[in-house]
Design an enzyme around this catalytic site. Sequence first.
Site, PDB file in Angstrom:
ATOM      1  N   LEU A 297       0.877  -1.181   0.000  1.00  0.00           N
ATOM      2  CA  LEU A 297       0.000   0.000   0.000  1.00  0.00           C
ATOM      3  C   LEU A 297       0.905   1.219   0.000  1.00  0.00           C
ATOM      4  CD1 LEU A 297      -2.634  -0.833   2.804  1.00  0.00           C
ATOM      5  CD2 LEU A 297      -2.989  -0.960   0.336  1.00  0.00           C
ATOM      6  N   ASP A 298       0.453   2.300  -0.642  1.00  0.00           N
ATOM      7  CA  ASP A 298       1.207   3.552  -0.567  1.00  0.00           C
ATOM      8  C   ASP A 298       1.315   3.990   0.891  1.00  0.00           C
ATOM      9  OD1 ASP A 298       1.282   3.548  -3.323  1.00  0.00           O
ATOM     10  OD2 ASP A 298      -0.342   5.010  -3.561  1.00  0.00           O
ATOM     11  N   ARG A 299       2.351   4.740   1.183  1.00  0.00           N
ATOM     12  CA  ARG A 299       2.599   5.164   2.568  1.00  0.00           C
ATOM     13  C   ARG A 299       1.398   5.889   3.177  1.00  0.00           C
ATOM     14  NH1 ARG A 299       7.633   8.972   4.614  1.00  0.00           N
ATOM     15  NH2 ARG A 299       7.184   8.798   6.823  1.00  0.00           N
TER      16      ARG A 299
END
Length: 317
Positions: free
Chosen positions: A143-145
Amino acid sequence: MKTHQATVQIVTIEADTAGQRVDNFLIAQLKGVPKSMIYRILRKGEVRVNKKRVKPEYKLEAGDMLRIPPVRVAERAENAVSAKLEKVAALEHCIIFEDEHLLVLNKPSGTAVHGGSGLSFGAIEGLRALRPDARFLELVHRLDRETSGVLLVAKKRSALRSLHEQLRLKTMQKDYLALVRGQWQSHCKVVQAPLLKNVLQSGERIVRVDAEGKPSETRFKVEERFALATLIKASPVTGRTHQIRVHTLHAGHPIAFDDRYGDREFDATLAGTGLNRLFLHAAALRFEHPSTGETVRVEAPLDETLRHCLSVLRNAK
């Protein structure tokens, strides 16, 4: 910089690990140890399998006795995770499902899935610190940060293989919630737009719709409408970097507080909601359990910031 001496380890290879190259096994086992050091101890014959020297490409077999020599680990690298003890402890409360094969985390926004790019701490490093006895903990996907929500972690190599196969065959169902600008048109149920990834000199990744890009598909459904925004469910069929964020922008509806693909003016209209992060949340994941074959659906609740934002928008209707 101080270093310390570890002790010799003798590891019995289990069936779950069989078939893995010895160099890859050591890289996974010796967290924080530079790869150059791992290849050095292999080259010097300090690593032994059944009391014999082996080459890096040797494939481990069930029942093999692997001798791992003492390795000198830089104290600074070793302490990178321990310095984040509070974050590690907080992750315990984010675990929403766990059995002997897998673990599901409701990843907080702002936490990277793994260290790197100047970050010493990520969710997977935190989980390994939280579960020091776990011999195997690997990310199934990313997942993106700034994206929160369901993050799947395998606790066995066989589980990782099974779940990666489900991703490859596109049988794993991922549902995200996103708050986007304006009124999403109900007839816009699918966005198919090829995505091309560019890495800037800074190392930052920027993705754009481009005919030269990889085929990408996201399905959309309107969940709730507000005066200036729409809450949508986004279900990616493919798994490209920043896919949902770029596909919503391509459809003319960027996600709230997206620092790369968003609209600052739209963000400003949400000032009274207390929102200060990307409104993209991995809300649910459906997959086949790698051991039982049963269909599993896990849901991750929205955090307080996102719930409060929606509450304010509902009251303003």
